[in-house]
Write a protein that holds these residues in place. Structure first.
Motif, mmCIF file in Angstrom:
data_model
loop_
_atom_site.group_PDB
_atom_site.id
_atom_site.type_symbol
_atom_site.label_atom_id
_atom_site.label_comp_id
_atom_site.label_asym_id
_atom_site.label_seq_id
_atom_site.Cartn_x
_atom_site.Cartn_y
_atom_site.Cartn_z
ATOM 1 N N ARG A 338 58.119 9.111 74.365
ATOM 2 C CA ARG A 338 58.445 10.411 73.779
ATOM 3 C C ARG A 338 59.615 10.319 72.810
ATOM 4 O O ARG A 338 59.712 11.102 71.864
ATOM 5 C CB ARG A 338 58.746 11.420 74.887
ATOM 6 N N MET A 339 60.498 9.335 73.006
ATOM 7 C CA MET A 339 61.554 9.093 72.016
ATOM 8 C C MET A 339 60.953 8.574 70.712
ATOM 9 O O MET A 339 61.350 8.980 69.618
ATOM 10 C CB MET A 339 62.570 8.080 72.558
ATOM 11 N N VAL A 340 59.986 7.665 70.850
ATOM 12 C CA VAL A 340 59.346 7.082 69.665
ATOM 13 C C VAL A 340 58.632 8.172 68.859
ATOM 14 O O VAL A 340 58.661 8.175 67.618
ATOM 15 C CB VAL A 340 58.359 5.971 70.071
ATOM 16 N N GLU A 343 59.678 13.481 70.531
ATOM 17 C CA GLU A 343 59.676 14.597 71.491
ATOM 18 C C GLU A 343 60.955 14.638 72.315
ATOM 19 O O GLU A 343 61.325 15.699 72.818
ATOM 20 C CB GLU A 343 58.470 14.480 72.430
ATOM 21 N N VAL A 344 61.601 13.490 72.477
ATOM 22 C CA VAL A 344 62.850 13.397 73.245
ATOM 23 C C VAL A 344 63.916 12.800 72.343
ATOM 24 O O VAL A 344 63.650 11.847 71.596
ATOM 25 C CB VAL A 344 62.657 12.526 74.504
ATOM 26 N N SER A 345 65.118 13.368 72.409
ATOM 27 C CA SER A 345 66.208 12.913 71.544
ATOM 28 C C SER A 345 66.656 11.498 71.892
ATOM 29 O O SER A 345 66.721 11.120 73.064
ATOM 30 C CB SER A 345 67.394 13.874 71.679
ATOM 31 N N VAL A 346 66.987 10.724 70.850
ATOM 32 C CA VAL A 346 67.520 9.368 71.061
ATOM 33 C C VAL A 346 68.936 9.418 71.608
ATOM 34 O O VAL A 346 69.509 8.378 71.953
ATOM 35 C CB VAL A 346 67.488 8.541 69.760
ATOM 36 N N ARG A 347 69.506 10.619 71.742
ATOM 37 C CA ARG A 347 70.830 10.732 72.359
ATOM 38 C C ARG A 347 70.799 10.334 73.830
ATOM 39 O O ARG A 347 71.840 10.147 74.455
ATOM 40 C CB ARG A 347 71.346 12.170 72.220
ATOM 41 N N ASN A 348 69.597 10.223 74.389
ATOM 42 C CA ASN A 348 69.476 9.808 75.787
ATOM 43 C C ASN A 348 69.693 8.312 75.969
ATOM 44 O O ASN A 348 69.823 7.847 77.104
ATOM 45 C CB ASN A 348 68.092 10.181 76.321
#
Length: 443
Positions: A338-340, A343-348
Motif C-alpha cells: 500500500r506504500m508502493v 495508499e499508505v504514507s511513507v512516513r510510516n
C-alpha cells in the motif's frame, strides 16, 4: 540515553546475529566451508578457530554480524575444497542457504511469542468506555462497560488482544461481528462497520476514532499519609473512589482537580473497600502553591484498571506464536504494498533512531513489552530481506529463480544492472527512514 543505546545494541546484535546463524547453520548442513562468523564489525577483539576451520570472532562495532563463506575454490584447490565452495553447490542448496537467514528471524519471532504466551502478563481487560455519538461503535450499539469477548469468532480476553484483532479492519475497512458481555452480564452481538483508515506514525488512534476506547480507570488509593486529611476522613490503602461530591467514578486527574478546587470544603466521599460500600466525608486542607490556595488530602492515588492475567499453555503458546508471526508478516507485507501504491504514507517507514527509541521505551516498561518489540523487529528484518531487491537475500533468490527458468545463471550484465538498482532503492529507503527519524525528533 545510555539505557536506550544499550537496548538498541542488544536488539540489533541479537536479531542480526540470529539472522546470520541461519545462514551459517544451513551452509554447514550443505557442506559449505564457512571461513568466519563475526559478531559485530570492524577490529576483531577476540577470535577462536573451531575444528571445521571456521574463525569465530567478536568485533569492536556491535551492530550485528556477518558470515564469510568460501564462495569460490582457491587456486590449486583439491577436489574437496572445490566441493566446499558455495558457488559450486546445486541451485537448491544455494537458495536454501540464502533463505535460511530471513527464516531464522521468523522462527525467532515464533519462539519469542511462544515464550511471551508461556510467561503471561497482566493486561487491561477489554472493557470499553461510552462511544462518542456518531462513531461506528455508537451506530453499532456499543455501550459503556461492554466487555469484548470475541471478534469475528476469535476469543479475546484483554484490550491488547482486542486491538490486535481490530488492526486489519481498521487499516483496510470492513464489517466485524463483535461479541460483548454488557453491564448486565448479557451476551450481545454487535455488527461493527469500519471505514478504511490511514495508517500514520503519529499519535492518531484509529480504534478510538471508531468509538472504541478503554474504560477510564477509577482512582485507587495507594497510600494514605499520617496526620493527613485523608487519614482523618478514614481513607485506607486499596480503597476505590466511587464518588466525590457530584463526581461519579472519577479518574485520578478528575479527583485531584476537584480536591484542589475544594480547600476547606467538606465533600461526601463514597469508596469501595473489600467489596463493601463505605460513606465518608473529607475536608481538603488549604495549602499555598505559587501564591494560590489549593486543597490537599495527603493521599497517593493510582489508576484502578480492570486487569486480567493473559497466559497460555505450551501447545497454545506455540500455536499462537506461529499465528501471530504469520499475521504480522502478512499485515506488514500488505502495508509495504500500500506504500508502493500510495495508499499508505511513507512516513510510516522508521529508521534506526526510531527503533532505538522504541527499544529503550519497551525495555523500561518491562520484559514482556521488550520481547514483543524484539519479535516485531525480527519479523521486519525477515520480511525486508525477502523483498526481491538486489543486494538483499530476496534479490539473490530472484537471481536463483531466473537461473531455474533459464537453466543457467543470470548474466553478469543483468547482475550488474540489478546491483545498481538495488543500491539505488536501498539508498532511497534509507534516506526516507532517516528523514522520518529527524522529522519525528523535531516535531
Amino acid at each position: 540515553m545510555l539505557y536506550t543505546l544499550l537496548a538498541f545494541l542488544v536488539t540489533l546484535g541479537v536479531l542480526v546475529t540470529f539472522h546470520e546463524l541461519g545462514h551459517y547453520w544451513v551452509a554447514r548442513r550443505c557442506g559449505v566451508r564457512v571461513e568466519r562468523f563475526s559478531v559485530g564489525f570492524g577490529k576483531v577483539l577476540y577470535r577462536r578457530t573451531d575444528k571445521h576451520g571456521t574463525e569465530w570472532a567478536v568485533s569492536a562495532l556491535p551492530l550485528g554480524g556477518y558470515v564469510a563463506m568460501q564462495n569460490d575454490p582457491p587456486p590449486d584447490a583439491t577436489p574437496h575444497q572445490i566441493q566446499e565452495s558455495f558457488n559450486n553447490k546445486p541451485l537448491w542448496q544455494r537458495a536454501a542457504i540464502v533463505l535460511a537467514g530471513p527464516m531464522a528471524n521468523l522462527i525467532l519471532a515464533v519462539v519469542i511469542y511462544a515464550v511471551v504466551g508461556l510467561l503471561g502478563a497482566q493486561e487491561p481487560a477489554a472493557v470499553i468506555a461510552q462511544p462518542a455519538a456518531g462513531t461506528p461503535a455508537a451506530q453499532a450499539g456499543f455501550q459503556e462497560a461492554d466487555r469484548l469477548t470475541a471478534i469475528d469468532g476469535q476469543p479475546v480476553r484483554s484490550w491488547g488482544e482486542a486491538r490486535w484483532e481490530f488492526m486489519e479492519a481498521l487499516s483496510s475497512g470492513g464489517e466485524l461481528t463483535v461479541t460483548v458481555q454488557d453491564a448486565q452480564d448479557r451476551q450481545r452481538e454487535r455488527r461493527l462497520l469500519l471505514p478504511a483508515g490511514e495508517i500514520s506514525p503519529d499519535e492518531r488512534d484509529l480504534l478510538a476514532e471508531a468509538g472504541l476506547a478503554l474504560m477510564p480507570p477509577r482512582a485507587l488509593v495507594q497510600e494514605v499519609f499520617r496526620d493527613s486529611a485523608g487519614e482523618q476522613a478514614g481513607l485506607q490503602e486499596g480503597d476505590v473512589i466511587l464518588k466525590l461530591g457530584d463526581l461519579d467514578s472519577p479518574g485520578v486527574v478528575q479527583f485531584v482537580e476537584r480536591v484542589q478546587q475544594s480547600a476547606g470544603q467538606t465533600l461526601a466521599l463514597d469508596v469501595l473497600r473489600s467489596g463493601q460500600l463505605q460513606h465518608l466525608f473529607i475536608t481538603p486542607r488549604a495549602q499555598a502553591v505559587n501564591g494560590v490556595q489549593q486543597g490537599r488530602i495527603g493521599v497517593q492515588l493510582g489508576p484502578d484498571f480492570d486487569m486480567v492475567h493473559v497466559r497460555y499453555g505450551p501447545v497454545d503458546s506455540v500455536q499462537r506464536g506461529f499465528v501471530r508471526t504469520a499475521e504480522t508478516f502478512w499485515f506488514s507485507l500488505k502495508m509495504i504494498g500500500r506504500m508502493v501504491t500510495g495508499e499508505v504514507s511513507v512516513r510510516n517507514v522508521s529508521g534506526p533512531v526510531t527503533i532505538a527509541d522504541y527499544a529503550g521505551q519497551t525495555a523500561r516498561i518491562g520484559l514482556i513489552a521488550y520481547l514483543n518489540f524484539l519479535a516485531l523487529i525480527s519479523i521486519s528484518i525477515g520480511l525486508l530481506n525477502l523483498l526481491p531487491v538486489p543486494m538483499l537475500d530476496g534479490g539473490h533468490l530472484l537471481y536463483y529463480a531466473i537461473e531455474a527458468v533459464r537453466g543457467k545463471p543470470a548474466s553478469e550484465r543483468m547482475m550488474m544492472i540489478g546491483q545498481r538498482i538495488g543500491i539505488s532503492l536501498l539508498a532511497v529507503l534509507m534516506s526516507i527512514a532517516f528523514f522520518n527519524d529527524i522529522t519525528r525528533l523535531f516535531s
